[in-house]
Motif scaffolding. Structure first.
Motif, PDB file in Angstrom:
ATOM      1  N   LEU A  69       0.855  -1.183   0.000  1.00 13.72           N
ATOM      2  CA  LEU A  69       0.000   0.000   0.000  1.00 13.72           C
ATOM      3  C   LEU A  69       0.894   1.238   0.000  1.00 13.72           C
ATOM      4  O   LEU A  69       1.687   1.435   0.918  1.00 13.72           O
ATOM      5  CB  LEU A  69      -0.911  -0.001   1.223  1.00 13.72           C
ATOM      6  CG  LEU A  69      -1.834   1.200   1.372  1.00 13.72           C
ATOM      7  CD1 LEU A  69      -2.851   1.253   0.245  1.00 13.72           C
ATOM      8  CD2 LEU A  69      -2.547   1.158   2.715  1.00 13.72           C
ATOM      9  N   ILE A  70       0.765   2.062  -1.034  1.00 12.90           N
ATOM     10  CA  ILE A  70       1.577   3.272  -1.165  1.00 12.90           C
ATOM     11  C   ILE A  70       0.836   4.484  -0.635  1.00 12.90           C
ATOM     12  O   ILE A  70       1.402   5.308   0.073  1.00 12.90           O
ATOM     13  CB  ILE A  70       1.983   3.498  -2.639  1.00 12.90           C
ATOM     14  CG1 ILE A  70       2.793   2.315  -3.162  1.00 12.90           C
ATOM     15  CG2 ILE A  70       2.751   4.804  -2.810  1.00 12.90           C
ATOM     16  CD1 ILE A  70       4.082   2.041  -2.419  1.00 12.90           C
ATOM     17  N   ALA A  71      -0.428   4.607  -0.990  1.00 15.33           N
ATOM     18  CA  ALA A  71      -1.215   5.764  -0.556  1.00 15.33           C
ATOM     19  C   ALA A  71      -2.689   5.382  -0.507  1.00 15.33           C
ATOM     20  O   ALA A  71      -3.146   4.508  -1.239  1.00 15.33           O
ATOM     21  CB  ALA A  71      -1.010   6.944  -1.491  1.00 15.33           C
ATOM     22  N   LEU A  72      -3.404   6.085   0.366  1.00 15.02           N
ATOM     23  CA  LEU A  72      -4.823   5.811   0.590  1.00 15.02           C
ATOM     24  C   LEU A  72      -5.520   7.156   0.762  1.00 15.02           C
ATOM     25  O   LEU A  72      -5.096   7.971   1.571  1.00 15.02           O
ATOM     26  CB  LEU A  72      -4.943   4.979   1.866  1.00 15.02           C
ATOM     27  CG  LEU A  72      -6.271   4.452   2.319  1.00 15.02           C
ATOM     28  CD1 LEU A  72      -6.803   3.418   1.352  1.00 15.02           C
ATOM     29  CD2 LEU A  72      -6.105   3.817   3.697  1.00 15.02           C
ATOM     30  N   SER A  73      -6.540   7.402  -0.047  1.00 15.26           N
ATOM     31  CA  SER A  73      -7.329   8.621   0.116  1.00 15.26           C
ATOM     32  C   SER A  73      -8.802   8.231   0.127  1.00 15.26           C
ATOM     33  O   SER A  73      -9.146   7.056  -0.025  1.00 15.26           O
ATOM     34  CB  SER A  73      -7.052   9.605  -1.031  1.00 15.26           C
ATOM     35  OG  SER A  73      -7.700   9.189  -2.214  1.00 15.26           O
ATOM     36  N   SER A  74      -9.660   9.198   0.269  1.00 10.33           N
ATOM     37  CA  SER A  74     -11.088   8.897   0.278  1.00 10.33           C
ATOM     38  C   SER A  74     -11.567   8.430  -1.094  1.00 10.33           C
ATOM     39  O   SER A  74     -12.576   7.755  -1.203  1.00 10.33           O
ATOM     40  CB  SER A  74     -11.891  10.121   0.723  1.00 10.33           C
ATOM     41  OG  SER A  74     -11.659  11.195  -0.164  1.00 10.33           O
ATOM     42  N   GLU A  75     -10.811   8.732  -2.143  1.00  9.19           N
ATOM     43  CA  GLU A  75     -11.216   8.383  -3.507  1.00  9.19           C
ATOM     44  C   GLU A  75     -10.399   7.261  -4.149  1.00  9.19           C
ATOM     45  O   GLU A  75     -10.903   6.540  -4.995  1.00  9.19           O
ATOM     46  CB  GLU A  75     -11.129   9.626  -4.405  1.00  9.19           C
ATOM     47  CG  GLU A  75     -12.049  10.752  -3.983  1.00  9.19           C
ATOM     48  CD  GLU A  75     -13.514  10.420  -4.196  1.00  9.19           C
ATOM     49  OE1 GLU A  75     -13.844   9.808  -5.221  1.00  9.19           O
ATOM     50  OE2 GLU A  75     -14.320  10.777  -3.313  1.00  9.19           O
ATOM     51  N   THR A  76      -9.105   7.155  -3.768  1.00  4.95           N
ATOM     52  CA  THR A  76      -8.220   6.217  -4.459  1.00  4.95           C
ATOM     53  C   THR A  76      -7.348   5.413  -3.498  1.00  4.95           C
ATOM     54  O   THR A  76      -7.147   5.792  -2.345  1.00  4.95           O
ATOM     55  CB  THR A  76      -7.287   6.948  -5.443  1.00  4.95           C
ATOM     56  OG1 THR A  76      -6.445   7.835  -4.710  1.00  4.95           O
ATOM     57  CG2 THR A  76      -8.070   7.703  -6.504  1.00  4.95           C
ATOM     58  N   ILE A  77      -6.806   4.322  -4.044  1.00  4.83           N
ATOM     59  CA  ILE A  77      -5.817   3.495  -3.348  1.00  4.83           C
ATOM     60  C   ILE A  77      -4.675   3.268  -4.335  1.00  4.83           C
ATOM     61  O   ILE A  77      -4.905   2.857  -5.480  1.00  4.83           O
ATOM     62  CB  ILE A  77      -6.415   2.145  -2.906  1.00  4.83           C
ATOM     63  CG1 ILE A  77      -7.518   2.375  -1.865  1.00  4.83           C
ATOM     64  CG2 ILE A  77      -5.329   1.223  -2.356  1.00  4.83           C
ATOM     65  CD1 ILE A  77      -8.250   1.113  -1.441  1.00  4.83           C
ATOM     66  N   THR A  78      -3.443   3.542  -3.900  1.00 12.12           N
ATOM     67  CA  THR A  78      -2.269   3.334  -4.745  1.00 12.12           C
ATOM     68  C   THR A  78      -1.529   2.112  -4.219  1.00 12.12           C
ATOM     69  O   THR A  78      -1.187   2.042  -3.037  1.00 12.12           O
ATOM     70  CB  THR A  78      -1.340   4.562  -4.730  1.00 12.12           C
ATOM     71  OG1 THR A  78      -2.097   5.709  -5.122  1.00 12.12           O
ATOM     72  CG2 THR A  78      -0.171   4.372  -5.677  1.00 12.12           C
ATOM     73  N   LEU A  79      -1.294   1.145  -5.109  1.00 11.83           N
ATOM     74  CA  LEU A  79      -0.637  -0.109  -4.764  1.00 11.83           C
ATOM     75  C   LEU A  79       0.622  -0.276  -5.605  1.00 11.83           C
ATOM     76  O   LEU A  79       0.691   0.232  -6.725  1.00 11.83           O
ATOM     77  CB  LEU A  79      -1.574  -1.293  -5.018  1.00 11.83           C
ATOM     78  CG  LEU A  79      -2.884  -1.291  -4.249  1.00 11.83           C
ATOM     79  CD1 LEU A  79      -3.792  -2.416  -4.748  1.00 11.83           C
ATOM     80  CD2 LEU A  79      -2.633  -1.429  -2.756  1.00 11.83           C
ATOM     81  N   ALA A  80       1.591  -1.014  -5.060  1.00 14.45           N
ATOM     82  CA  ALA A  80       2.839  -1.252  -5.781  1.00 14.45           C
ATOM     83  C   ALA A  80       3.197  -2.725  -5.777  1.00 14.45           C
ATOM     84  O   ALA A  80       2.887  -3.456  -4.834  1.00 14.45           O
ATOM     85  CB  ALA A  80       3.974  -0.455  -5.151  1.00 14.45           C
ATOM     86  N   ALA A  81       3.866  -3.120  -6.840  1.00 13.05           N
ATOM     87  CA  ALA A  81       4.481  -4.436  -6.961  1.00 13.05           C
ATOM     88  C   ALA A  81       5.976  -4.202  -7.121  1.00 13.05           C
ATOM     89  O   ALA A  81       6.412  -3.083  -7.416  1.00 13.05           O
ATOM     90  CB  ALA A  81       3.922  -5.184  -8.164  1.00 13.05           C
ATOM     91  N   LEU A  82       6.763  -5.248  -6.928  1.00 14.06           N
ATOM     92  CA  LEU A  82       8.216  -5.128  -7.069  1.00 14.06           C
ATOM     93  C   LEU A  82       8.759  -5.868  -8.285  1.00 14.06           C
ATOM     94  O   LEU A  82       9.866  -5.614  -8.721  1.00 14.06           O
ATOM     95  CB  LEU A  82       8.910  -5.667  -5.810  1.00 14.06           C
ATOM     96  CG  LEU A  82       8.591  -4.917  -4.525  1.00 14.06           C
ATOM     97  CD1 LEU A  82       9.187  -5.642  -3.333  1.00 14.06           C
ATOM     98  CD2 LEU A  82       9.081  -3.490  -4.601  1.00 14.06           C
ATOM     99  N   ASN A  83       7.974  -6.805  -8.816  1.00 12.79           N
ATOM    100  CA  ASN A  83       8.447  -7.643  -9.911  1.00 12.79           C
ATOM    101  C   ASN A  83       7.380  -7.729 -10.995  1.00 12.79           C
ATOM    102  O   ASN A  83       6.535  -8.613 -10.912  1.00 12.79           O
ATOM    103  CB  ASN A  83       8.813  -9.026  -9.382  1.00 12.79           C
ATOM    104  CG  ASN A  83       9.450  -9.887 -10.449  1.00 12.79           C
ATOM    105  OD1 ASN A  83      10.020  -9.399 -11.404  1.00 12.79           O
ATOM    106  ND2 ASN A  83       9.318 -11.194 -10.285  1.00 12.79           N
ATOM    107  N   PRO A  84       7.358  -6.811 -11.961  1.00  8.34           N
ATOM    108  CA  PRO A  84       8.275  -5.692 -12.143  1.00  8.34           C
ATOM    109  C   PRO A  84       7.902  -4.527 -11.231  1.00  8.34           C
ATOM    110  O   PRO A  84       6.750  -4.459 -10.775  1.00  8.34           O
ATOM    111  CB  PRO A  84       8.071  -5.304 -13.616  1.00  8.34           C
ATOM    112  CG  PRO A  84       6.645  -5.653 -13.884  1.00  8.34           C
ATOM    113  CD  PRO A  84       6.367  -6.883 -13.051  1.00  8.34           C
ATOM    114  N   PRO A  85       8.845  -3.595 -10.984  1.00  5.16           N
ATOM    115  CA  PRO A  85       8.521  -2.437 -10.145  1.00  5.16           C
ATOM    116  C   PRO A  85       7.472  -1.563 -10.840  1.00  5.16           C
ATOM    117  O   PRO A  85       7.694  -1.076 -11.944  1.00  5.16           O
ATOM    118  CB  PRO A  85       9.848  -1.691 -10.016  1.00  5.16           C
ATOM    119  CG  PRO A  85      10.901  -2.635 -10.486  1.00  5.16           C
ATOM    120  CD  PRO A  85      10.240  -3.607 -11.401  1.00  5.16           C
ATOM    121  N   GLU A  86       6.317  -1.431 -10.217  1.00  4.24           N
ATOM    122  CA  GLU A  86       5.256  -0.610 -10.792  1.00  4.24           C
ATOM    123  C   GLU A  86       4.266  -0.198  -9.720  1.00  4.24           C
ATOM    124  O   GLU A  86       4.149  -0.857  -8.689  1.00  4.24           O
ATOM    125  CB  GLU A  86       4.529  -1.356 -11.919  1.00  4.24           C
ATOM    126  CG  GLU A  86       3.905  -2.665 -11.498  1.00  4.24           C
ATOM    127  CD  GLU A  86       3.334  -3.455 -12.658  1.00  4.24           C
ATOM    128  OE1 GLU A  86       3.533  -3.081 -13.825  1.00  4.24           O
ATOM    129  OE2 GLU A  86       2.683  -4.475 -12.388  1.00  4.24           O
TER     130      GLU A  86
END
Length: 136
Positions: A69-86
Motif C-alpha cells: 500500500l503506497i497511498a490511501l485517500s477517500s477516492e483512491t488506493i495506490t498499490l505497488a508491486a516489485l516484480n516488475p517495479p510498478e
C-alpha cells in the motif's frame, strides 16, 4: 491468463489466511507463502495488504492480490508491486475489501510476524534489494 472470480466471504471472518501465488513482491512474499490477515487491523502506507477486487474491476487473473500500500485517500488506493517495479492508482470502488497482512509463513517454514519492528525492517531491506537499492 483467464479471469478467475470467486465470491468473497460474506461476511469476512475476523482473521483468515490464503496462499500467495506468483512473485510480484519478489523475495518479500515468496510464491506459495501463507498470508495471515486481520480484517479489523488499520491499514497505512507501507503496509502489505491483500485486496479483493470487484468482479467488474479486473480483466484477468485472480481478484485476490497482495501488494504494498503506497497511498490511501477517500477516492483512491495506490498499490505497488516489485516484480516488475510498478505502481497503480485504483478508485476505491474497485475493491470489495482491503486487509492488512499481519504475518507470512514462507514455504521454507520461516514465519515473519509483521507486527514486529524486526520483521518490518527485514521486509524493507528485502524490498530495497528487490529494486536494486543496496541496504547497509
Amino acid at each position: 491468463m483467464t479471469k478467475a472470480f470467486r465470491a468473497p466471504p460474506d461476511p469476512f471472518p475476523a482473521q483468515y489466511s490464503h496462499t500467495a501465488k506468483g512473485n510480484c513482491l519478489g523475495s518479500i512474499i515468496p510464491d506459495g507463502s501463507i498470508l495471515f490477515h486481520d480484517v479489523e487491523a488499520p491499514i497505512k502506507a507501507g503496509d502489505i495488504v491483500t485486496v479483493w477486487l470487484r468482479e467488474e474491476s479486473f480483466k484477468s487473473g485472480s481478484q485476490i492480490r497482495t501488494k504494498i500500500l503506497i497511498a490511501l485517500s477517500s477516492e483512491t488506493i495506490t498499490l505497488a508491486a516489485l516484480n516488475p517495479p510498478e505502481q497503480h492508482v485504483f478508485p476505491r470502488k474497485a475493491f470489495h475489501a482491503v486487509h492488512k497482512v499481519l504475518a507470512i509463513k514462507e514455504p521454507s517454514g520461516a514465519i515473519r510476524d509483521l507486527r514486529t519492528t524486526e520483521a518490518c525492517l527485514d521486509l524493507f531491506a528485502r524490498a530495497l534489494g528487490q529494486i536494486g537499492v543496496p541496504c547497509a
